[in-house]
Design a protein around this motif. Structure first.
Motif, PDB file in Angstrom:
ATOM      1  N   TYR A 250      26.013  48.742  30.969  1.00 12.45           N
ATOM      2  CA  TYR A 250      26.256  49.101  31.852  1.00 12.45           C
ATOM      3  C   TYR A 250      27.606  48.532  32.867  1.00 12.45           C
ATOM      4  O   TYR A 250      27.304  47.147  32.245  1.00 12.45           O
ATOM      5  CB  TYR A 250      26.162  49.455  33.447  1.00 12.45           C
ATOM      6  CG  TYR A 250      25.246  51.503  33.136  1.00 12.45           C
ATOM      7  CD1 TYR A 250      24.155  51.475  32.716  1.00 12.45           C
ATOM      8  CD2 TYR A 250      26.035  52.307  33.600  1.00 12.45           C
ATOM      9  CE1 TYR A 250      23.524  52.380  32.628  1.00 12.45           C
ATOM     10  CE2 TYR A 250      24.978  53.066  33.712  1.00 12.45           C
ATOM     11  CZ  TYR A 250      24.284  53.491  33.328  1.00 12.45           C
ATOM     12  OH  TYR A 250      23.294  55.228  32.341  1.00 12.45           O
TER      13      TYR A 250
ATOM     14  N   TRP B  19      28.668  53.655  32.807  1.00 16.25           N
ATOM     15  CA  TRP B  19      27.968  53.858  31.663  1.00 16.25           C
ATOM     16  C   TRP B  19      28.928  52.974  30.280  1.00 16.25           C
ATOM     17  O   TRP B  19      29.860  52.895  29.991  1.00 16.25           O
ATOM     18  CB  TRP B  19      27.110  55.392  31.790  1.00 16.25           C
ATOM     19  CG  TRP B  19      26.791  54.825  29.783  1.00 16.25           C
ATOM     20  CD1 TRP B  19      25.875  54.080  28.978  1.00 16.25           C
ATOM     21  CD2 TRP B  19      27.470  55.591  28.788  1.00 16.25           C
ATOM     22  NE1 TRP B  19      25.224  54.565  27.954  1.00 16.25           N
ATOM     23  CE2 TRP B  19      26.226  55.175  26.935  1.00 16.25           C
ATOM     24  CE3 TRP B  19      28.337  56.049  28.840  1.00 16.25           C
ATOM     25  CZ2 TRP B  19      26.676  55.530  26.203  1.00 16.25           C
ATOM     26  CZ3 TRP B  19      28.925  56.800  26.764  1.00 16.25           C
ATOM     27  CH2 TRP B  19      27.904  56.539  26.266  1.00 16.25           C
TER      28      TRP B  19
ATOM     29  N   TYR C 201      25.647  44.967  33.340  1.00 16.73           N
ATOM     30  CA  TYR C 201      24.590  45.254  33.706  1.00 16.73           C
ATOM     31  C   TYR C 201      23.415  45.649  32.146  1.00 16.73           C
ATOM     32  O   TYR C 201      23.643  46.821  31.762  1.00 16.73           O
ATOM     33  CB  TYR C 201      24.612  45.969  34.842  1.00 16.73           C
ATOM     34  CG  TYR C 201      24.722  45.245  36.256  1.00 16.73           C
ATOM     35  CD1 TYR C 201      25.603  45.409  37.259  1.00 16.73           C
ATOM     36  CD2 TYR C 201      23.802  44.651  36.386  1.00 16.73           C
ATOM     37  CE1 TYR C 201      26.748  45.470  36.947  1.00 16.73           C
ATOM     38  CE2 TYR C 201      24.841  44.277  38.051  1.00 16.73           C
ATOM     39  CZ  TYR C 201      25.690  44.652  38.529  1.00 16.73           C
ATOM     40  OH  TYR C 201      26.772  44.175  39.844  1.00 16.73           O
ATOM     41  N   CYS C 202      22.742  45.114  32.489  1.00 19.65           N
ATOM     42  CA  CYS C 202      21.478  45.725  31.716  1.00 19.65           C
ATOM     43  C   CYS C 202      20.464  46.785  32.343  1.00 19.65           C
ATOM     44  O   CYS C 202      19.714  46.341  33.219  1.00 19.65           O
ATOM     45  CB  CYS C 202      20.547  44.417  30.636  1.00 19.65           C
ATOM     46  SG  CYS C 202      18.577  45.136  29.916  1.00 19.65           S
ATOM     47  N   ASN C 203      19.921  48.303  31.632  1.00 20.04           N
ATOM     48  CA  ASN C 203      19.264  48.800  32.286  1.00 20.04           C
ATOM     49  C   ASN C 203      18.036  49.739  31.216  1.00 20.04           C
ATOM     50  O   ASN C 203      18.748  49.573  30.251  1.00 20.04           O
ATOM     51  CB  ASN C 203      20.274  49.936  32.490  1.00 20.04           C
ATOM     52  CG  ASN C 203      19.825  51.123  32.524  1.00 20.04           C
ATOM     53  OD1 ASN C 203      19.606  52.277  32.512  1.00 20.04           O
ATOM     54  ND2 ASN C 203      19.365  51.516  34.507  1.00 20.04           N
ATOM     55  N   THR C 204      17.059  50.038  31.505  1.00 23.56           N
ATOM     56  CA  THR C 204      16.711  51.327  31.424  1.00 23.56           C
ATOM     57  C   THR C 204      16.062  52.255  32.289  1.00 23.56           C
ATOM     58  O   THR C 204      15.798  52.016  33.765  1.00 23.56           O
ATOM     59  CB  THR C 204      14.925  49.860  30.449  1.00 23.56           C
ATOM     60  OG1 THR C 204      14.442  51.553  29.956  1.00 23.56           O
ATOM     61  CG2 THR C 204      14.305  49.540  31.262  1.00 23.56           C
ATOM     62  N   ARG C 205      15.086  52.670  32.124  1.00 28.12           N
ATOM     63  CA  ARG C 205      14.577  54.027  32.764  1.00 28.12           C
ATOM     64  C   ARG C 205      13.322  54.122  32.343  1.00 28.12           C
ATOM     65  O   ARG C 205      13.293  54.797  30.900  1.00 28.12           O
ATOM     66  CB  ARG C 205      15.302  55.466  32.509  1.00 28.12           C
ATOM     67  CG  ARG C 205      14.865  56.301  33.213  1.00 28.12           C
ATOM     68  CD  ARG C 205      15.532  57.441  33.663  1.00 28.12           C
ATOM     69  NE  ARG C 205      16.413  57.892  31.917  1.00 28.12           N
ATOM     70  CZ  ARG C 205      15.447  58.973  31.974  1.00 28.12           C
ATOM     71  NH1 ARG C 205      14.473  59.261  32.234  1.00 28.12           N
ATOM     72  NH2 ARG C 205      15.854  59.056  30.755  1.00 28.12           N
TER      73      ARG C 205
ATOM     74  N   TYR D  34      15.343  53.778  37.292  1.00 26.90           N
ATOM     75  CA  TYR D  34      15.672  52.914  36.977  1.00 26.90           C
ATOM     76  C   TYR D  34      15.579  51.341  36.995  1.00 26.90           C
ATOM     77  O   TYR D  34      15.757  51.362  38.106  1.00 26.90           O
ATOM     78  CB  TYR D  34      17.545  53.101  37.151  1.00 26.90           C
ATOM     79  CG  TYR D  34      17.516  54.735  36.333  1.00 26.90           C
ATOM     80  CD1 TYR D  34      16.714  56.321  37.036  1.00 26.90           C
ATOM     81  CD2 TYR D  34      18.456  54.910  35.422  1.00 26.90           C
ATOM     82  CE1 TYR D  34      17.629  57.189  36.747  1.00 26.90           C
ATOM     83  CE2 TYR D  34      18.453  55.733  34.784  1.00 26.90           C
ATOM     84  CZ  TYR D  34      17.984  56.917  34.768  1.00 26.90           C
ATOM     85  OH  TYR D  34      18.443  58.215  35.208  1.00 26.90           O
ATOM     86  N   TYR D  35      15.829  50.946  36.015  1.00 16.20           N
ATOM     87  CA  TYR D  35      15.577  48.829  36.258  1.00 16.20           C
ATOM     88  C   TYR D  35      17.207  48.256  35.776  1.00 16.20           C
ATOM     89  O   TYR D  35      17.813  48.566  34.744  1.00 16.20           O
ATOM     90  CB  TYR D  35      14.633  48.814  35.459  1.00 16.20           C
ATOM     91  CG  TYR D  35      12.745  49.319  35.928  1.00 16.20           C
ATOM     92  CD1 TYR D  35      12.661  50.470  35.571  1.00 16.20           C
ATOM     93  CD2 TYR D  35      12.136  48.561  37.142  1.00 16.20           C
ATOM     94  CE1 TYR D  35      11.420  51.093  35.557  1.00 16.20           C
ATOM     95  CE2 TYR D  35      11.240  49.088  37.406  1.00 16.20           C
ATOM     96  CZ  TYR D  35       9.922  50.636  36.978  1.00 16.20           C
ATOM     97  OH  TYR D  35       9.075  50.921  37.350  1.00 16.20           O
ATOM     98  N   TRP D  36      17.300  47.526  37.091  1.00 18.02           N
ATOM     99  CA  TRP D  36      18.104  46.955  36.221  1.00 18.02           C
ATOM    100  C   TRP D  36      18.139  45.074  36.225  1.00 18.02           C
ATOM    101  O   TRP D  36      17.576  44.439  37.564  1.00 18.02           O
ATOM    102  CB  TRP D  36      19.728  47.207  37.684  1.00 18.02           C
ATOM    103  CG  TRP D  36      19.419  48.718  37.056  1.00 18.02           C
ATOM    104  CD1 TRP D  36      19.193  49.529  38.419  1.00 18.02           C
ATOM    105  CD2 TRP D  36      20.784  49.817  36.858  1.00 18.02           C
ATOM    106  NE1 TRP D  36      19.931  50.890  38.405  1.00 18.02           N
ATOM    107  CE2 TRP D  36      20.975  50.576  37.407  1.00 18.02           C
ATOM    108  CE3 TRP D  36      21.637  48.883  36.252  1.00 18.02           C
ATOM    109  CZ2 TRP D  36      21.702  51.957  36.378  1.00 18.02           C
ATOM    110  CZ3 TRP D  36      22.928  49.694  35.333  1.00 18.02           C
ATOM    111  CH2 TRP D  36      22.865  50.854  36.097  1.00 18.02           C
TER     112      TRP D  36
END
Length: 115
Positions: free
Chosen positions: A36, A46, A94-98, A103-105
């Motif tokens: 993102y 996104w 930002y890097c992101n995963t769920r 949600y983690y940032w």
């Protein structure tokens, strides 16, 4: 879960940068990863995502054809190669995963495109 972005910086219009995100604390190879960005004064948007195996990728229209997302499941990293950069690409990335509903940032890395 920890996500740490790197690779941001100042680049001239038309230039390139490669962002990386180092992931830890979860089974990286099992999760979709996303990038993102948030430009000054704008909402976070996104940019791209990649499937857990890396077989499927998708991009926002604004970056399609210029950015390439990739991952290395042996090193727990996801990257974003950014070419033909424009001033409007200036943002914190930002890097992101769920995992489930959470949600983690990462903390983000600043990309500035300016002459």
């Amino acid at each position: 879960v920890q996500l740490v972005e790197s690779g941001g910086g100042l680049v001239q219009p038309g230039g390139s940068l490669r962002l990386s995100c180092a992931a830890s604390g979860f089974t990286f190879s099992s999760y979709v990863m996303r990038w993102y960005r948030q430009a000054p004064g704008k909402e976070r948007e996104w940019v791209s995502h990649i499937s857990s195996t890396g077989d499927t990728t998708n991009y926002a229209d604004s970056v399609k054809g210029r950015f390439t997302i990739s991952r290395d499941n042996t090193k727990n990293t996801v990257s974003l190669q950014m070419n033909s950069l424009k001033p409007e690409d200036t943002a914190v990335y930002y890097c992101n995963t769920r995992r489930g509903s959470i949600y983690y940032w990462g903390k983000g890395t600043l990309v500035t495109v300016s002459s």
